[in-house]
Design a protein around this motif. Structure first.
Motif, PDB file in Angstrom:
ATOM      1  N   VAL A   8       1.819   6.782   0.755  1.00 20.94           N
ATOM      2  CA  VAL A   8       2.728   5.916   1.494  1.00 20.94           C
ATOM      3  C   VAL A   8       2.016   5.354   2.717  1.00 20.94           C
ATOM      4  N   ASP A   9       2.000   4.033   2.818  1.00 18.40           N
ATOM      5  CA  ASP A   9       1.491   3.351   4.001  1.00 18.40           C
ATOM      6  C   ASP A   9       2.681   3.011   4.896  1.00 18.40           C
ATOM      7  N   ILE A  10       2.501   3.198   6.191  1.00 17.08           N
ATOM      8  CA  ILE A  10       3.511   2.817   7.166  1.00 17.08           C
ATOM      9  C   ILE A  10       3.111   1.455   7.716  1.00 17.08           C
ATOM     10  N   GLY A  11       4.056   0.526   7.793  1.00 13.41           N
ATOM     11  CA  GLY A  11       3.704  -0.789   8.311  1.00 13.41           C
ATOM     12  C   GLY A  11       4.880  -1.737   8.360  1.00 13.41           C
ATOM     13  N   GLU A  12       4.536  -2.998   8.495  1.00 16.81           N
ATOM     14  CA  GLU A  12       5.529  -4.071   8.507  1.00 16.81           C
ATOM     15  C   GLU A  12       5.348  -4.879   7.233  1.00 16.81           C
ATOM     16  N   PHE A  13       6.425  -5.037   6.494  1.00 16.99           N
ATOM     17  CA  PHE A  13       6.398  -5.716   5.201  1.00 16.99           C
ATOM     18  C   PHE A  13       7.404  -6.847   5.249  1.00 16.99           C
ATOM     19  N   THR A  14       6.904  -8.061   5.025  1.00 21.20           N
ATOM     20  CA  THR A  14       7.728  -9.253   5.208  1.00 21.20           C
ATOM     21  C   THR A  14       7.834 -10.025   3.904  1.00 21.20           C
ATOM     22  N   ALA A  15       9.074 -10.288   3.502  1.00 20.11           N
ATOM     23  CA  ALA A  15       9.329 -11.070   2.290  1.00 20.11           C
ATOM     24  C   ALA A  15       9.357 -12.547   2.625  1.00 20.11           C
ATOM     25  N   GLY A  16       8.643 -13.323   1.818  1.00 19.57           N
ATOM     26  CA  GLY A  16       8.707 -14.772   1.913  1.00 19.57           C
ATOM     27  C   GLY A  16       9.293 -15.325   0.631  1.00 19.57           C
ATOM     28  N   ASP A  17       9.417 -16.629   0.549  1.00 20.70           N
ATOM     29  CA  ASP A  17       9.960 -17.224  -0.672  1.00 20.70           C
ATOM     30  C   ASP A  17       9.105 -16.884  -1.887  1.00 20.70           C
ATOM     31  N   THR A  18       7.788 -17.029  -1.763  1.00 15.27           N
ATOM     32  CA  THR A  18       6.898 -16.694  -2.871  1.00 15.27           C
ATOM     33  C   THR A  18       5.742 -15.793  -2.445  1.00 15.27           C
ATOM     34  N   VAL A  19       5.525 -15.645  -1.143  1.00 13.58           N
ATOM     35  CA  VAL A  19       4.431 -14.821  -0.651  1.00 13.58           C
ATOM     36  C   VAL A  19       4.972 -13.765   0.309  1.00 13.58           C
ATOM     37  N   TRP A  20       4.641 -12.516   0.025  1.00 16.84           N
ATOM     38  CA  TRP A  20       4.972 -11.402   0.900  1.00 16.84           C
ATOM     39  C   TRP A  20       3.721 -11.020   1.683  1.00 16.84           C
ATOM     40  N   THR A  21       3.914 -10.451   2.864  1.00 14.96           N
ATOM     41  CA  THR A  21       2.773  -9.973   3.643  1.00 14.96           C
ATOM     42  C   THR A  21       3.022  -8.542   4.104  1.00 14.96           C
ATOM     43  N   SER A  22       1.921  -7.850   4.308  1.00 13.48           N
ATOM     44  CA  SER A  22       2.010  -6.504   4.876  1.00 13.48           C
ATOM     45  C   SER A  22       1.016  -6.403   6.026  1.00 13.48           C
ATOM     46  N   VAL A  23       1.441  -5.684   7.058  1.00 16.11           N
ATOM     47  CA  VAL A  23       0.570  -5.358   8.176  1.00 16.11           C
ATOM     48  C   VAL A  23       0.600  -3.843   8.301  1.00 16.11           C
ATOM     49  N   ASP A  24      -0.540  -3.216   8.048  1.00 14.74           N
ATOM     50  CA  ASP A  24      -0.640  -1.767   8.048  1.00 14.74           C
ATOM     51  C   ASP A  24      -0.622  -1.250   9.487  1.00 14.74           C
ATOM     52  N   HIS A  25       0.172  -0.218   9.720  1.00 15.82           N
ATOM     53  CA  HIS A  25       0.266   0.384  11.048  1.00 15.82           C
ATOM     54  C   HIS A  25      -0.412   1.750  11.084  1.00 15.82           C
ATOM     55  N   TYR A  26      -1.469   1.900  10.310  1.00 15.34           N
ATOM     56  CA  TYR A  26      -2.412   3.017  10.359  1.00 15.34           C
ATOM     57  C   TYR A  26      -1.924   4.316   9.736  1.00 15.34           C
ATOM     58  N   LEU A  27      -0.710   4.736   9.995  1.00 17.28           N
ATOM     59  CA  LEU A  27      -0.238   6.025   9.507  1.00 17.28           C
ATOM     60  C   LEU A  27       0.000   5.984   8.001  1.00 17.28           C
ATOM     61  N   ASP A  28      -0.363   7.089   7.341  1.00 16.61           N
ATOM     62  CA  ASP A  28      -0.179   7.227   5.901  1.00 16.61           C
ATOM     63  C   ASP A  28       0.399   8.599   5.597  1.00 16.61           C
ATOM     64  N   LEU A  29       1.067   8.688   4.464  1.00 14.00           N
ATOM     65  CA  LEU A  29       1.605   9.956   3.985  1.00 14.00           C
ATOM     66  C   LEU A  29       1.084  10.213   2.584  1.00 14.00           C
ATOM     67  N   VAL A  30       0.706  11.452   2.321  1.00 11.85           N
ATOM     68  CA  VAL A  30       0.371  11.889   0.971  1.00 11.85           C
ATOM     69  C   VAL A  30       1.485  12.826   0.544  1.00 11.85           C
ATOM     70  N   ILE A  31       2.092  12.502  -0.593  1.00 16.30           N
ATOM     71  CA  ILE A  31       3.227  13.298  -1.065  1.00 16.30           C
ATOM     72  C   ILE A  31       2.832  14.037  -2.343  1.00 16.30           C
ATOM     73  N   ARG A  32       3.013  15.336  -2.297  1.00 18.09           N
ATOM     74  CA  ARG A  32       2.848  16.195  -3.463  1.00 18.09           C
ATOM     75  C   ARG A  32       4.263  16.656  -3.825  1.00 18.09           C
ATOM     76  N   SER A  33       4.817  16.040  -4.851  1.00 19.04           N
ATOM     77  CA  SER A  33       6.222  16.232  -5.210  1.00 19.04           C
ATOM     78  C   SER A  33       6.596  17.704  -5.336  1.00 19.04           C
ATOM     79  N   GLY A  34       7.689  18.050  -4.645  1.00 14.62           N
ATOM     80  CA  GLY A  34       8.194  19.409  -4.681  1.00 14.62           C
ATOM     81  C   GLY A  34       7.397  20.395  -3.843  1.00 14.62           C
ATOM     82  N   GLN A  35       6.327  19.924  -3.171  1.00 10.28           N
ATOM     83  CA  GLN A  35       5.461  20.830  -2.413  1.00 10.28           C
ATOM     84  C   GLN A  35       5.410  20.500  -0.930  1.00 10.28           C
ATOM     85  N   ASP A  36       4.905  19.302  -0.592  1.00  4.22           N
ATOM     86  CA  ASP A  36       4.745  18.960   0.810  1.00  4.22           C
ATOM     87  C   ASP A  36       4.455  17.477   0.996  1.00  4.22           C
ATOM     88  N   THR A  37       4.452  17.091   2.262  1.00  5.12           N
ATOM     89  CA  THR A  37       4.074  15.742   2.677  1.00  5.12           C
ATOM     90  C   THR A  37       3.080  15.896   3.818  1.00  5.12           C
TER      91      THR A  37
END
Length: 175
Positions: free
Chosen positions: A83-112
């Motif tokens: 999981v990337d943390i950031g700003e995600f903007t929807a446009g009519d045909t083009v979406w943009t993302s700006v990454d805000h550095y923080l990330d999460l690794v998820i191991r289902s049923g175990q931890d984050t």
């Protein structure tokens, strides 16, 4: 000691052209885009040395991008979702993302696991993020970590509680 900190990574998702432009400007063909009320799904092959396919959901209202990497067998990782943390903007045909550095690794049923706090702090000190954006990234990551933990470390459970139902291609080779 000099620390090199990069500017926030910007990526574009051109639904009309069926392309994805990464932060370095490389344009890649996308096999599938799917638009849902809660976000945009992308699936595409990868030319990365450790994984051959990438699936991602951009979820603007939650400030996250959820990805499944299809790793090559010799590079498999102990993770189900990235999981990337950031700003995600929807446009009519083009979406943009700006990454805000923080990330999460998820191991289902175990931890984050929270990653790259050092990068966020270095970017803030270097003036690449304002205080409001840095605080928002921390709050977003904390909300995701709390929500996932409250649902037994199951990303899908937390997202369902937010009205989001993700679907993926085959989930083999994702670990």
């Amino acid at each position: 000691m000099t620390v090199h900190v990069h500017a926030p990574k910007v990526e574009t998702f051109d639904v009309a052209a069926m392309t994805n432009t990464d932060p370095k400007g490389f344009v890649r063909q996308v096999e599938e885009y799917r638009l849902e009320p809660w976000g945009l799904y992308m699936a595409r092959p990868s030319d990365h040395p450790t994984f051959h396919y990438l699936e991602s959901w951009l979820l603007p209202s939650l400030g996250i991008r959820v990805s499944v990497f299809h790793y090559l067998p010799e590079f498999r990782r102990d993770q189900d979702f990235y999981v990337d943390i950031g700003e995600f903007t929807a446009g009519d045909t083009v979406w943009t993302s700006v990454d805000h550095y923080l990330d999460l690794v998820i191991r289902s049923g175990q931890d984050t696991e929270l990653l790259d706090v050092d990068e966020l702090l270095d970017a803030r000190v270097a003036g690449l993020l304002d205080a409001k954006t840095a605080q928002g990234a921390i709050e977003c990551a904390a909300a995701a970590i709390d929500g996932i933990a409250a649902h037994g470390y199951l990303l899908e459970g937390w997202l369902a509680s937010q009205g989001v139902q993700l679907s993926w291609r085959t989930r083999t080779e994702t670990a």
